[in-house]
Structure formats: C-alpha cells, structure tokens
Design a protein around this motif. Structure first.
Motif, PDB file in Angstrom:
ATOM      1  N   THR A 190       1.447   0.760   0.187  1.00 39.80           N
ATOM      2  CA  THR A 190       0.155   0.196   0.585  1.00 39.80           C
ATOM      3  C   THR A 190       0.322  -1.221   1.113  1.00 39.80           C
ATOM      4  O   THR A 190      -0.201  -1.574   2.184  1.00 39.80           O
ATOM      5  CB  THR A 190      -0.813   0.201  -0.614  1.00 39.80           C
ATOM      6  OG1 THR A 190      -0.966   1.539  -1.091  1.00 39.80           O
ATOM      7  CG2 THR A 190      -2.161  -0.362  -0.223  1.00 39.80           C
ATOM      8  N   GLN A 205       2.051  -1.349   4.493  1.00 42.70           N
ATOM      9  CA  GLN A 205       1.141  -1.061   5.601  1.00 42.70           C
ATOM     10  C   GLN A 205       0.287  -2.283   5.934  1.00 42.70           C
ATOM     11  O   GLN A 205       0.072  -2.605   7.111  1.00 42.70           O
ATOM     12  CB  GLN A 205       0.218   0.107   5.229  1.00 42.70           C
ATOM     13  CG  GLN A 205       0.911   1.445   5.081  1.00 42.70           C
ATOM     14  CD  GLN A 205      -0.051   2.497   4.537  1.00 42.70           C
ATOM     15  OE1 GLN A 205      -1.135   2.679   5.055  1.00 42.70           O
ATOM     16  NE2 GLN A 205       0.354   3.177   3.472  1.00 42.70           N
ATOM     17  N   PHE A 265      -3.229   0.201   8.180  1.00 47.06           N
ATOM     18  CA  PHE A 265      -3.185   0.680   6.805  1.00 47.06           C
ATOM     19  C   PHE A 265      -4.319   1.661   6.532  1.00 47.06           C
ATOM     20  O   PHE A 265      -5.382   1.618   7.159  1.00 47.06           O
ATOM     21  CB  PHE A 265      -3.270  -0.491   5.821  1.00 47.06           C
ATOM     22  CG  PHE A 265      -4.491  -1.353   5.992  1.00 47.06           C
ATOM     23  CD1 PHE A 265      -5.653  -1.094   5.268  1.00 47.06           C
ATOM     24  CD2 PHE A 265      -4.488  -2.423   6.878  1.00 47.06           C
ATOM     25  CE1 PHE A 265      -6.775  -1.877   5.426  1.00 47.06           C
ATOM     26  CE2 PHE A 265      -5.610  -3.211   7.047  1.00 47.06           C
ATOM     27  CZ  PHE A 265      -6.756  -2.934   6.316  1.00 47.06           C
ATOM     28  N   HIS A 266      -4.058   2.550   5.580  1.00 50.10           N
ATOM     29  CA  HIS A 266      -5.066   3.491   5.086  1.00 50.10           C
ATOM     30  C   HIS A 266      -6.077   2.696   4.263  1.00 50.10           C
ATOM     31  O   HIS A 266      -5.722   2.048   3.288  1.00 50.10           O
ATOM     32  CB  HIS A 266      -4.382   4.553   4.218  1.00 50.10           C
ATOM     33  CG  HIS A 266      -5.217   5.767   3.965  1.00 50.10           C
ATOM     34  ND1 HIS A 266      -6.485   5.704   3.445  1.00 50.10           N
ATOM     35  CD2 HIS A 266      -4.959   7.095   4.152  1.00 50.10           C
ATOM     36  CE1 HIS A 266      -6.984   6.930   3.321  1.00 50.10           C
ATOM     37  NE2 HIS A 266      -6.079   7.793   3.747  1.00 50.10           N
ATOM     38  N   LEU A 324      -7.965   4.581  -0.054  1.00 48.04           N
ATOM     39  CA  LEU A 324      -6.917   5.158  -0.896  1.00 48.04           C
ATOM     40  C   LEU A 324      -7.445   5.476  -2.300  1.00 48.04           C
ATOM     41  O   LEU A 324      -6.927   4.983  -3.302  1.00 48.04           O
ATOM     42  CB  LEU A 324      -5.730   4.192  -0.989  1.00 48.04           C
ATOM     43  CG  LEU A 324      -4.881   4.093   0.285  1.00 48.04           C
ATOM     44  CD1 LEU A 324      -3.885   2.958   0.178  1.00 48.04           C
ATOM     45  CD2 LEU A 324      -4.161   5.402   0.555  1.00 48.04           C
ATOM     46  N   LEU A 343      -0.252  11.207   1.668  1.00 47.42           N
ATOM     47  CA  LEU A 343      -1.553  10.612   1.960  1.00 47.42           C
ATOM     48  C   LEU A 343      -2.368  11.548   2.845  1.00 47.42           C
ATOM     49  O   LEU A 343      -1.817  12.235   3.710  1.00 47.42           O
ATOM     50  CB  LEU A 343      -1.382   9.257   2.661  1.00 47.42           C
ATOM     51  CG  LEU A 343      -0.565   8.191   1.927  1.00 47.42           C
ATOM     52  CD1 LEU A 343      -0.506   6.919   2.747  1.00 47.42           C
ATOM     53  CD2 LEU A 343      -1.153   7.914   0.550  1.00 47.42           C
ATOM     54  N   ALA A 371      -8.773  -1.655   0.304  1.00 49.80           N
ATOM     55  CA  ALA A 371      -7.633  -0.757   0.109  1.00 49.80           C
ATOM     56  C   ALA A 371      -6.869  -1.132  -1.154  1.00 49.80           C
ATOM     57  O   ALA A 371      -6.491  -0.259  -1.952  1.00 49.80           O
ATOM     58  CB  ALA A 371      -6.720  -0.803   1.327  1.00 49.80           C
ATOM     59  N   MET A 372      -6.656  -2.435  -1.373  1.00 48.53           N
ATOM     60  CA  MET A 372      -5.897  -2.859  -2.553  1.00 48.53           C
ATOM     61  C   MET A 372      -6.689  -2.618  -3.837  1.00 48.53           C
ATOM     62  O   MET A 372      -6.115  -2.313  -4.878  1.00 48.53           O
ATOM     63  CB  MET A 372      -5.524  -4.338  -2.417  1.00 48.53           C
ATOM     64  CG  MET A 372      -4.464  -4.588  -1.355  1.00 48.53           C
ATOM     65  SD  MET A 372      -3.796  -6.273  -1.366  1.00 48.53           S
ATOM     66  CE  MET A 372      -5.165  -7.185  -0.702  1.00 48.53           C
ATOM     67  N   VAL A 424      -6.968   1.435  -4.482  1.00 50.27           N
ATOM     68  CA  VAL A 424      -5.737   2.112  -4.869  1.00 50.27           C
ATOM     69  C   VAL A 424      -5.457   1.934  -6.361  1.00 50.27           C
ATOM     70  O   VAL A 424      -4.684   2.693  -6.949  1.00 50.27           O
ATOM     71  CB  VAL A 424      -4.549   1.606  -4.023  1.00 50.27           C
ATOM     72  CG1 VAL A 424      -4.041   0.255  -4.525  1.00 50.27           C
ATOM     73  CG2 VAL A 424      -3.408   2.623  -4.022  1.00 50.27           C
TER      74      VAL A 424
END
Length: 670
Positions: free
Chosen positions: A386, A389, A396-397, A400, A415, A514-515, A518
C-alpha cells in the motif's frame, strides 16, 4: 382592391412590429450599458418593450397637450411640451433601469430557467420533480428535512440523530446517494467524526437482476453471442451491488474469469440522481451557511466526476493495469492483481482473471490455518504494498477494505475492485514520504515542514504552534500503539489539520483514506499488528531508497543543471551590486500594483465610489432646485428651476441604480 388593402395593412403591421422590436432592442441595449453589468437579454428586452410602450403613451399625451387637443386636461405651449417630452422619456427610462436592477437583484441572471427550457424541457422537469419529491420525502420521513438549514451546528446529542438520519436517507435514496455518503465518509477534513462514523457503515441492500435481464446486456456489450466468447457463464451472480453484478465464467480456452456487468438501468438512474445532487448542492450553497463553508458545490462536482469515472469500466481496466505494472516494477511484494482482457471489456463490461481464495472478510478458515509469523508477514506485505503504491509509484488503490483484499490458498495476497484509484504527483509523494520519515525519526520540525509542504500554507499559520502539536502527537504515538488504535492516530492527525485551518486536497484525502481503511484488513489478518510502527519503518525505507543509488544522483544532476545559468551570471551581478553600493548608485524599484487583478479591483472600487458620490450630489442638488421658490415660471404652476431639478434627479436616480447594481454584482462575484 380589398386584397391590395389587406396586403398594405399586413406590410404596415409587420413594419410596425419590426420598428417596435428595434426600438425595444435599442432601449434594452442602452439600459444594459447604463446598468454596467451583462443582464439577461430576455428580461432586458421585456423592460425595453414596456419602456417603448410607456414612451409612446407619454409622447402622444404631451403632443396633444402642446397642440391644444387635450380638452379639459393639461395644456402647454409647444416648446414647454417638447421639454416635458424629454423629461418624461428620461424618467420612463430611469424607471426601466430601476425595474431591471430590482429584478436582477432578486433573480440574478442564470438563476431562472431559460425560455427554451420552459417550452421544451417540461418532460425532463416533470421526471426530475417526481424524483425531487421522492428524495425529499425520504429525507423528511427520516427526520432530516427540518435539520437541513441547521446542519453542522447541532449539539452532540442531536448530531448523532442527524448523522443517523442522513445515513438512512442516503441508503434509501439509491445508488448515487449511497456512493455520495461513502465518499463523504472519507472526508474527515470537512465532516465531524460522528457523521464519518455513521457514513462509514453505509451500505445498500440490492436484489440481483435475473439472468434474463443480464444475458442480453452482456451480449450487447460484447457485440456477439455469449457462446462465441465463453464456454460457460454462471447465471447466478457471485456478488450483486447497486451498479453492477459479478458472474463467474470460463473462456473458450478454459481460463477461469470474472465478468463484471453494469445493470442495464443503473446509468440512467445515476445520471438522473447526479443532476439532482448537483442542483441540491447549488441550493444548499446559496441558502445555508454550512453549505457555503463546506463548499458543497465543489464537493458535488468532484463526486460527480469520480462517479462517472467509476461507471466507465475502461478506466477501471486502465487502473488495474497501472497498479499491476507498479507492483511488478517494485518486485518486493507478493501481491496479485487480476489480469484484464481489453479485447472483451468495454465501457459497461469488464472481464478479468478470477483470483483464487477468499476475501479477507470471509477468510477466517484460511487465516486460522496460518501461523502467527505467516499472518504477520501477510500484514507487513499488505501495508508495504500500500505504501509503495502511495509513496513510491503515486498510483494507489483507494478502497482497500477487507472485501477487496483476497488471501489465496498458497498464503499470498490479491487485490480487487479498482474503480476507486488515487494519484499523487511526484512532489506530493516526496512530501508524504518525508512526513512519515520525520515521524519515524521523532523530528517534529521536519514533520511540520513536510505537512506544510504537503497541504499548503494557510493564511496566518503559526508554524511554532503546529510544530508543538506535531511534537505532542509524536510523543503520544512514539512507542507504537495498541491494536486497533491506528484509526485514532488518523483522527488525531485530522483534528490537528483542521485546528490549524489546513485544507486537504482530494488526492491527499484519498491517500489518507487508503491508509486508514487498510487498517481493518491488517487487523483481521493479524490482530496484534502495530500499524503505526510498521508504517514508520516502511516509510523510512521508502524515503531512504529514494536517496540511494542512481535516482538521487540523477535528481541532483537535474537540479544542478537548472542552477547553472544562475550560477554563471551570479559573479557579474554581485560585482555590479558592490560597485553601485561603492559609488552610491544602488537603488531598488518596487511596483505596488503590478498584478492586473489588483489594478482591476482598485479601479472597480474607485468607479463605484465615484458613481455613488455623483449620485448623491445629483440627488441633493435636485432636491434643492425642486424645493426652490426662486426663478422664472415655466408654466403657471412649475418653475424653471424645479424642471431642471427633475432632470438632475433623473441623473442621480440612474447613477444610484448603477451603483446598486455594482454592489449586487460584487456580492455575487465575491
């Protein structure tokens, strides 16, 4: 003969109408010039028509008064009648200007539907009105309607009820509103935590479309019969969402694939609801304080753009390919991205390889069979991929959650669902990496500088105060955090950002999202995983990798080449400065109003001030002349000075209307 008379009558009527239109257009043009701002032509033409009619009546009446034909009424000499004609035309013009200013102030140009839409857009308006009524009925039923104007200023107890009512209303309103709520749940920089917590749980329950509806949609988007592409396709969906549903299939060569097909009516419903969301945002922006403070217009437009991208599966295919390539370039993380089939995919259909295994949210049995070391390795790999990315590649995704992360039977990761993908420019990647690096080094000054570089400097920022707040945050989380407390770190970070009036751009918000999202998957994989400590270590590694090897050398060389021309000219410039200082010729020039926008602002301000002063002087002078008992008599009841006073009052009135219009326009533009 009668036909000839009728032809002349029709010709004269047409000529009269043309003349009336030209006269009205000329009057409307003059009014627009006097008002000083571009008002809408339809309303200006209507004012011109009324002015033309009024002038025609006044001229006819005064003509009869000046020629002795106004028996029992006003009688004037021809010269005085001509003067009164000029005065009447001037005041009719002034009243037209005043009417246009009032209409423009109450209903600014562009706020009302165009005449064309009134006559030709009634079907779409009727459909939109029905949908409006349905959405407002849903909001009212959940108790949200009465709180719209006060939204954002609730007490803590009422805020919880408002947040829950908002979530329930969005869930019932349909797919576009559900997506809107999910997007808002990621904007911790603009919404209170109670709303974020409620909207994070927002889901929609949908019934799968029957295969009889989906099959023709698949064939239409393939452009050929299903049997020419797939050896088998399962009529029962593997998963069903509000926009699309997913079916398992097998290609003719035996490859197991997943077919993601958009529901046939989803695009129409989303398009209709997006139009309503944009209109509601515009209304809230103009009628509520909280709407303007949050910038709901910009939020709605950004959401509409992202949702339109999400509905185009060609973009999702490109996103999947980009992240697949970025992970392959890194080569550090064993994370699989399904391979897409561009030749079989399109705007509303996506075909990709089937990932073996189960999503993390349903992989309890698989995880129970892994050792603690293997589970920690998986969590570390997921977090590293992650951050790689986000900081290393910039693509980045952005979604997540545990349902989009697969665990294969072999113990590796995969993913899914690349509809929401974020992108960061190289400068933002570096700033974000430096912030994580400074946090790892307990460097509050470095972390503060990186934060300011990342988000931009707000007006009136107290750097020292921010550094103290960042230092307190580092002390609080310097030794790591307990499991599940990583989200608290992000909450505290956003609280810090908001307290110092930073604005968080959407791409950076997506990276934080995203962070933060996840973390749930990481703790499902390894309940004892220290997210913050691992993030600090991985961020440190990524920044150090950028400072090693040829990348850093190439960056230094590029910067040096940019500096060479300046360095080459520097000795000559230093020599000239020292000579000027030695001989007393040194001087500095500073242009105060170099920026054209500053000049335009001051010019408009002075113009408005001058117009207001002239208008006030004209009105005062007019009142003095009108009330004066001196001067020759123009008629037996009206003095010449009073007549001139009414002319001067006309000028003051027109100038006052222009000044008012400039005030209204400045309020709209500001």
């Amino acid at each position: 003969m009668e036909a000839l008379d009728f032809g002349w009558y029709a010709l004269l009527s047409a000529a009269s109408l043309v003349f009336l239109f030209l006269q009205s257009w000329l009057a409307a043009t003059v009014v627009r010039r006097v008002v000083g701002v571009p008002t809408g032509w339809p309303r200006t033409i209507v004012v011109g028509l009324v002015m033309s009619a009024g002038m025609a009546v006044a001229v006819q009446y005064l003509y009869r008064a000046g020629t002795g034909q106004n028996h029992g009424g006003l009688e004037l000499t021809p010269g005085v009648a001509a003067l009164f004609v000029l005065l009447a035309m001037g005041w009719i013009f002034a009243l037209g200007v005043g009417a246009l200013v009032m209409v423009e102030a109450a209903f600014p140009t562009g706020s009302l539907p165009s005449p064309q839409s009134v006559f030709f857009g009634w079907k779409s308006r009727r459909r939109r009105a029905r949908r409006y009524a349905q959405v407002l009925s849903i909001a009212t039923r959940h108790g949200l309607g009465s709180q719209l104007r006060g939204f954002g200023g609730d007490s803590p107890g009422r805020a919880v009820k408002t947040a829950r009512a908002l979530k329930e209303s969005l869930a019932e309103a349909g797919v576009a509103f559900v997506k809107l709520g999910q997007m808002l749940s990621t904007r911790r920089d603009i919404l209170p935590p109670v709303f974020v917590r409620e909207l994070e749980t927002l889901q929609t329950q949908v019934t799968p479309e029957p295969w009889s509806v989906i099959e023709p949609a698949v064939e239409d988007r393939l452009g050929r019969p299903i049997a020419e592409v797939f050896a088998r396709i399962d009529p029962q969906p593997l998963a069903a969402a509000s926009v699309a549903q997913v079916h398992e299939a097998t290609l003719l060569d035996g490859t197991e694939v997943i077919v993601k097909v958009q529901r046939p009516k989803a695009l129409h419903q989303v398009t209709q609801d997006l139009d309503i969301i944009l209109r509601l945002a515009a209304w809230l922006n103009t009628t509520t304080v909280w709407g303007k403070n949050l910038g709901v217009n910009a939020l709605a437009k950004g959401f509409a753009d992202s949702l339109e991208e999400e509905l185009d599966y060609r973009i999702e295919l490109d996103n999947m390919t980009s992240i697949e390539n970025s992970l392959r370039r890194s080569g550090r993380f064993d994370v699989t991205v399904p391979h897409g089939y561009p030749e079989l995919s399109g705007e509303r259909l996506l075909v990709m390889d089937k990932l073996p295994g189960r999503p993390v949210s349903q992989a309890g049995a698989l995880l129970d069979g892994l050792s603690a070391t293997e589970r920690t390795r998986l969590a570390t790999t997921l977090l590293g991929a992650t951050l790689e990315q986000i900081i290393g590649e910039g693509t980045f995704h952005a979604d997540l959650h545990a349902g989009n992360i697969f665990i294969t039977p072999e113990g590796s990761l995969g993913l899914l669902d690349f509809g929401a993908v974020g992108r960061l420019d190289p400068g933002t990647q570096t700033s974000l990496g430096l912030m994580l690096y400074s946090i790892d080094q307990n460097d509050s000054a470095g972390a503060t500088d990186a934060l300011i570089e990342l988000l931009g400097r707000p007006d009136g920022l107290d750097d020292r105060e921010v550094e103290r707040a960042v230092g307190a945050l580092l002390l609080r989380y310097g030794g790591g955090v307990r499991s599940g407390q990583g989200q608290k770190l992000f909450d505290d970070l956003f609280t810090l950002v908001l307290a110092h009036r930073f604005s968080v751009p959407a791409p950076i918000s997506a990276a934080f999202r995203a962070m933060a999202s996840v973390e749930g998957a990481l703790l499902t994989i390894d309940p004892g995983f220290d997210v913050v400590a691992a993030s600090r270590q991985e961020g440190n590694r990524l920044v150090r990798s950028k400072l090693k090897g040829t990348k850093f050398t190439e960056e230094l060389q590029r910067r040096a080449l940019q500096l060479l021309p300046m360095i080459d000219r520097m000795p000559r410039r230093i020599n000239k400065i020292t000579e000027d200082l030695e001989h007393g010729r040194f001087s500095m020039n500073m242009r105060v109003l170099e920026n054209p926008s500053d000049r335009r602002f001051l010019t408009s301000l002075f113009q408005q001030l001058i117009v207001a002063v002239l208008a006030g002087a004209a009105v005062v002078g007019a009142i003095m002349l009108i009330t004066s008992a001196e001067g020759p008599m123009l008629t037996k009841d009206i003095r010449l000075y009073s007549f001139f006073g009414f002319f001067l009052l006309f000028g003051g009135f027109v100038l006052s209307m222009r000044s008012l219009m400039l005030v209204f326009r400045r309020g709209v533009d500001g």
